[in-house]
Write a protein that holds these residues in place. Sequence first.
Motif, PDB file in Angstrom:
ATOM      1  N   LYS A 259      13.674  -8.085 -11.317  1.00 37.70           N
ATOM      2  CA  LYS A 259      13.232  -7.825  -9.937  1.00 37.70           C
ATOM      3  C   LYS A 259      12.578  -6.456  -9.866  1.00 37.70           C
ATOM      4  CE  LYS A 259      16.754 -10.737  -7.731  1.00 37.70           C
ATOM      5  NZ  LYS A 259      17.814 -10.797  -6.706  1.00 37.70           N
ATOM      6  N   SER A 260      11.663  -6.230 -10.803  1.00 36.51           N
ATOM      7  CA  SER A 260      10.985  -4.949 -10.917  1.00 36.51           C
ATOM      8  C   SER A 260       9.512  -5.129 -10.571  1.00 36.51           C
ATOM      9  CB  SER A 260      11.127  -4.408 -12.354  1.00 36.51           C
ATOM     10  OG  SER A 260      10.336  -3.259 -12.541  1.00 36.51           O
ATOM     11  N   LEU A 261       9.070  -4.525  -9.479  1.00 33.05           N
ATOM     12  CA  LEU A 261       7.673  -4.607  -9.083  1.00 33.05           C
ATOM     13  C   LEU A 261       6.821  -3.765 -10.021  1.00 33.05           C
ATOM     14  CD1 LEU A 261       8.010  -4.289  -5.206  1.00 33.05           C
ATOM     15  CD2 LEU A 261       7.615  -6.366  -6.539  1.00 33.05           C
ATOM     16  N   GLU A 262       5.625  -4.272 -10.331  1.00 35.45           N
ATOM     17  CA  GLU A 262       4.739  -3.568 -11.253  1.00 35.45           C
ATOM     18  C   GLU A 262       3.499  -3.004 -10.549  1.00 35.45           C
ATOM     19  OE1 GLU A 262       3.524  -4.651 -15.624  1.00 35.45           O
ATOM     20  OE2 GLU A 262       2.094  -5.624 -14.270  1.00 35.45           O
ATOM     21  N   SER A 263       2.872  -3.794  -9.694  1.00 34.74           N
ATOM     22  CA  SER A 263       1.680  -3.304  -9.008  1.00 34.74           C
ATOM     23  C   SER A 263       1.432  -4.122  -7.754  1.00 34.74           C
ATOM     24  CB  SER A 263       0.455  -3.371  -9.919  1.00 34.74           C
ATOM     25  OG  SER A 263       0.117  -4.721 -10.207  1.00 34.74           O
ATOM     26  N   ALA A 264       0.672  -3.532  -6.867  1.00 37.85           N
ATOM     27  CA  ALA A 264       0.223  -4.230  -5.662  1.00 37.85           C
ATOM     28  C   ALA A 264      -1.020  -3.506  -5.151  1.00 37.85           C
ATOM     29  CB  ALA A 264       1.310  -4.245  -4.584  1.00 37.85           C
ATOM     30  N   TRP A 265      -1.975  -4.295  -4.660  1.00 33.00           N
ATOM     31  CA  TRP A 265      -3.185  -3.717  -4.088  1.00 33.00           C
ATOM     32  C   TRP A 265      -3.585  -4.517  -2.866  1.00 33.00           C
ATOM     33  CZ3 TRP A 265      -4.637   0.977  -5.201  1.00 33.00           C
ATOM     34  CH2 TRP A 265      -4.268   1.520  -6.439  1.00 33.00           C
ATOM     35  N   SER A 266      -3.745  -3.788  -1.789  1.00 32.56           N
ATOM     36  CA  SER A 266      -4.135  -4.422  -0.542  1.00 32.56           C
ATOM     37  C   SER A 266      -5.584  -4.894  -0.628  1.00 32.56           C
ATOM     38  CB  SER A 266      -3.972  -3.429   0.610  1.00 32.56           C
ATOM     39  OG  SER A 266      -4.513  -3.951   1.797  1.00 32.56           O
ATOM     40  N   SER A 267      -5.875  -5.994   0.063  1.00 33.98           N
ATOM     41  CA  SER A 267      -7.265  -6.461   0.114  1.00 33.98           C
ATOM     42  C   SER A 267      -8.123  -5.513   0.943  1.00 33.98           C
ATOM     43  CB  SER A 267      -7.323  -7.879   0.704  1.00 33.98           C
ATOM     44  OG  SER A 267      -6.692  -7.915   1.974  1.00 33.98           O
ATOM     45  N   ASN A 268      -7.463  -4.695   1.769  1.00 33.43           N
ATOM     46  CA  ASN A 268      -8.153  -3.671   2.554  1.00 33.43           C
ATOM     47  C   ASN A 268      -7.795  -2.303   1.979  1.00 33.43           C
ATOM     48  OD1 ASN A 268      -9.360  -2.022   4.446  1.00 33.43           O
ATOM     49  ND2 ASN A 268      -7.792  -2.375   6.023  1.00 33.43           N
ATOM     50  N   THR A 269      -8.641  -1.832   1.065  1.00 33.61           N
ATOM     51  CA  THR A 269      -8.364  -0.546   0.423  1.00 33.61           C
ATOM     52  C   THR A 269      -9.099   0.615   1.095  1.00 33.61           C
ATOM     53  OG1 THR A 269     -10.153  -0.985  -1.158  1.00 33.61           O
ATOM     54  CG2 THR A 269      -7.918  -1.617  -1.821  1.00 33.61           C
ATOM     55  N   ARG A 270      -9.746   0.350   2.190  1.00 35.13           N
ATOM     56  CA  ARG A 270     -10.433   1.419   2.915  1.00 35.13           C
ATOM     57  C   ARG A 270      -9.382   2.327   3.570  1.00 35.13           C
ATOM     58  NH1 ARG A 270     -15.191   2.923   5.278  1.00 35.13           N
ATOM     59  NH2 ARG A 270     -15.063   3.889   7.340  1.00 35.13           N
ATOM     60  N   GLY A 271      -9.585   3.607   3.453  1.00 32.50           N
ATOM     61  CA  GLY A 271      -8.648   4.551   4.040  1.00 32.50           C
ATOM     62  C   GLY A 271      -8.644   4.470   5.557  1.00 32.50           C
ATOM     63  N   ASP A 272      -7.475   4.732   6.135  1.00 36.10           N
ATOM     64  CA  ASP A 272      -7.347   4.722   7.597  1.00 36.10           C
ATOM     65  C   ASP A 272      -7.700   6.103   8.157  1.00 36.10           C
ATOM     66  OD1 ASP A 272      -6.281   2.110   7.401  1.00 36.10           O
ATOM     67  OD2 ASP A 272      -4.301   2.956   6.979  1.00 36.10           O
ATOM     68  N   GLU A 273      -8.215   6.119   9.353  1.00 37.15           N
ATOM     69  CA  GLU A 273      -8.508   7.393  10.014  1.00 37.15           C
ATOM     70  C   GLU A 273      -7.251   7.882  10.728  1.00 37.15           C
ATOM     71  OE1 GLU A 273     -11.994   7.264  12.424  1.00 37.15           O
ATOM     72  OE2 GLU A 273     -13.227   6.327  10.859  1.00 37.15           O
ATOM     73  N   ILE A 343      -1.608   1.421   0.362  1.00 35.83           N
ATOM     74  CA  ILE A 343      -2.621   0.406   0.066  1.00 35.83           C
ATOM     75  C   ILE A 343      -2.550  -0.079  -1.381  1.00 35.83           C
ATOM     76  CG2 ILE A 343      -4.178   1.213   1.849  1.00 35.83           C
ATOM     77  CD1 ILE A 343      -5.785   2.680  -0.235  1.00 35.83           C
ATOM     78  N   GLY A 344      -1.699   0.544  -2.187  1.00 39.29           N
ATOM     79  CA  GLY A 344      -1.548   0.077  -3.559  1.00 39.29           C
ATOM     80  C   GLY A 344      -0.561   0.924  -4.327  1.00 39.29           C
ATOM     81  N   PHE A 345      -0.041   0.351  -5.400  1.00 35.60           N
ATOM     82  CA  PHE A 345       0.843   1.110  -6.272  1.00 35.60           C
ATOM     83  C   PHE A 345       0.826   0.500  -7.667  1.00 35.60           C
ATOM     84  CE2 PHE A 345       3.741  -2.058  -4.357  1.00 35.60           C
ATOM     85  CZ  PHE A 345       4.271  -2.635  -5.503  1.00 35.60           C
ATOM     86  N   THR A 346       1.139   1.325  -8.638  1.00 33.14           N
ATOM     87  CA  THR A 346       1.387   0.864 -10.002  1.00 33.14           C
ATOM     88  C   THR A 346       2.684   1.504 -10.459  1.00 33.14           C
ATOM     89  OG1 THR A 346       0.092   2.672 -10.958  1.00 33.14           O
ATOM     90  CG2 THR A 346      -1.046   0.564 -10.577  1.00 33.14           C
ATOM     91  N   ALA A 347       3.519   0.717 -11.122  1.00 33.60           N
ATOM     92  CA  ALA A 347       4.825   1.216 -11.541  1.00 33.60           C
ATOM     93  C   ALA A 347       5.113   0.779 -12.973  1.00 33.60           C
ATOM     94  CB  ALA A 347       5.922   0.691 -10.607  1.00 33.60           C
ATOM     95  N   ARG A 348       5.759   1.652 -13.687  1.00 36.74           N
ATOM     96  CA  ARG A 348       6.262   1.330 -15.019  1.00 36.74           C
ATOM     97  C   ARG A 348       7.727   1.735 -15.042  1.00 36.74           C
ATOM     98  NH1 ARG A 348       4.955   4.268 -20.794  1.00 36.74           N
ATOM     99  NH2 ARG A 348       5.757   2.620 -22.162  1.00 36.74           N
ATOM    100  N   THR A 349       8.573   0.748 -14.862  1.00 32.04           N
ATOM    101  CA  THR A 349      10.009   1.015 -14.803  1.00 32.04           C
ATOM    102  C   THR A 349      10.586   0.884 -16.202  1.00 32.04           C
ATOM    103  OG1 THR A 349      10.133   0.166 -12.542  1.00 32.04           O
ATOM    104  CG2 THR A 349      12.202   0.311 -13.779  1.00 32.04           C
TER     105      THR A 349
END
Length: 418
Positions: A259-273, A343-349
Amino acid sequence: MIKASMSAVPDLIVSFLILAALLAAPTALMAKARQKPWPLRTGLAAYLAGIVAVTLLPGSAGLEPGQCDTGIPADVLTSASSLLNIALFAPGACLAVLLFRRPVTVAAAFGCLSGTVELIQSAGHLGRACSLTDVAANAIGAVLGSVVGAIWLYQRQQLPRRLARDLLWGVSLAAVTIVAGAEIFHSRIDSVDVVAMDDQRHNLAESAVEADEWMTTAAKGIYGDDLQVRGTATKKYGDRLKVTMETNRGTISGWWPEKSLESAWSSNTRGDEGSLSQAQVAAAADEFAHKWFPEDVAGSKQRSRAIGDGATRAYVVAYRRYAHGVLLPMRLDLTVTTAGRVIGFTARTVKDPELPSVTIDEAKARHLAQAETGLPTDSTLLLAQRIKGNWRPVWLVGSGKQDIAIDAATGERIGDEG
């Protein structure tokens, strides 16, 4: 053995009739010519034709030629297939005992016949599955048939012929069959545990379902409850499953059963104001990291840097852990907008490895690298690396366009093959 034939009954009947005619007719003629009782001999010949037709009729089994199923199912002798195999050999053995009046030899001979059939199924391109369970069931059928035949003879006061010789021949034939069969199976046949394979497939299917449920829960927790799953891909790596999920909000992947998450990326990677400061973004990242990566955050150092500029800039918030100055293999990088949205992450557990003590300091590492390359050094990094299967503290020393890796415990240079 028998199930493959039952699915082709018309071909089975035709094959049986042809073989029965080829075996039974000459047997009857020879018995009459020698003035011997012919019905029992003819019946045995026809029955042997039936065994050949049932066991050697081409089918569509899953095993390749040269393989044999050595798995032992829980219902090894009570399944429908095993009971059919027992019933297949019992009547023939009974007929042979009534004819030859040698029950021990007959039982051994029919056991030998079963082993021969399985070897032919394995070696031949018949599409049939060799199975040691079938051999055991057939042998039990042969023994039961021989016992029934012997009881029938006893009740009719027709004692077996030369009981001692029958016993000697039967035991000898059984011993030779077992030894020769074991040698052939060991040297020429590849063992395949179908039971274990079926269990693995079943466990994999159950794990895939559980992993999918876990990933769906994680995706909703990160992207929101209104998330829609578009597809899930599961790939097996040893005892682990890597699950990748596509959703209407983005992608997410992780490992099961950890149950270790590795990565996730939102389809909306535009930064919020947004209006959050760098410190506030770091605090939002910290809250997210403690919720989803508590083991990685524990004892880690946090650093953040801006990407982009203006109102839509975002920040990469990185977590790293050190032990005695050595950068450990665990990694966690979050990309967070100024509105606090991840909006995204990468992990190496990775579990913190046990490392030998560092005996080479930075100055010594630079000196060793310069002596190796003849170039001045411009950067250093002390980190844990897996070298030939073992974790070691390593100095990475930059020397112009060439990086030198030095074991920080021994001072030895680590080659590219490390």
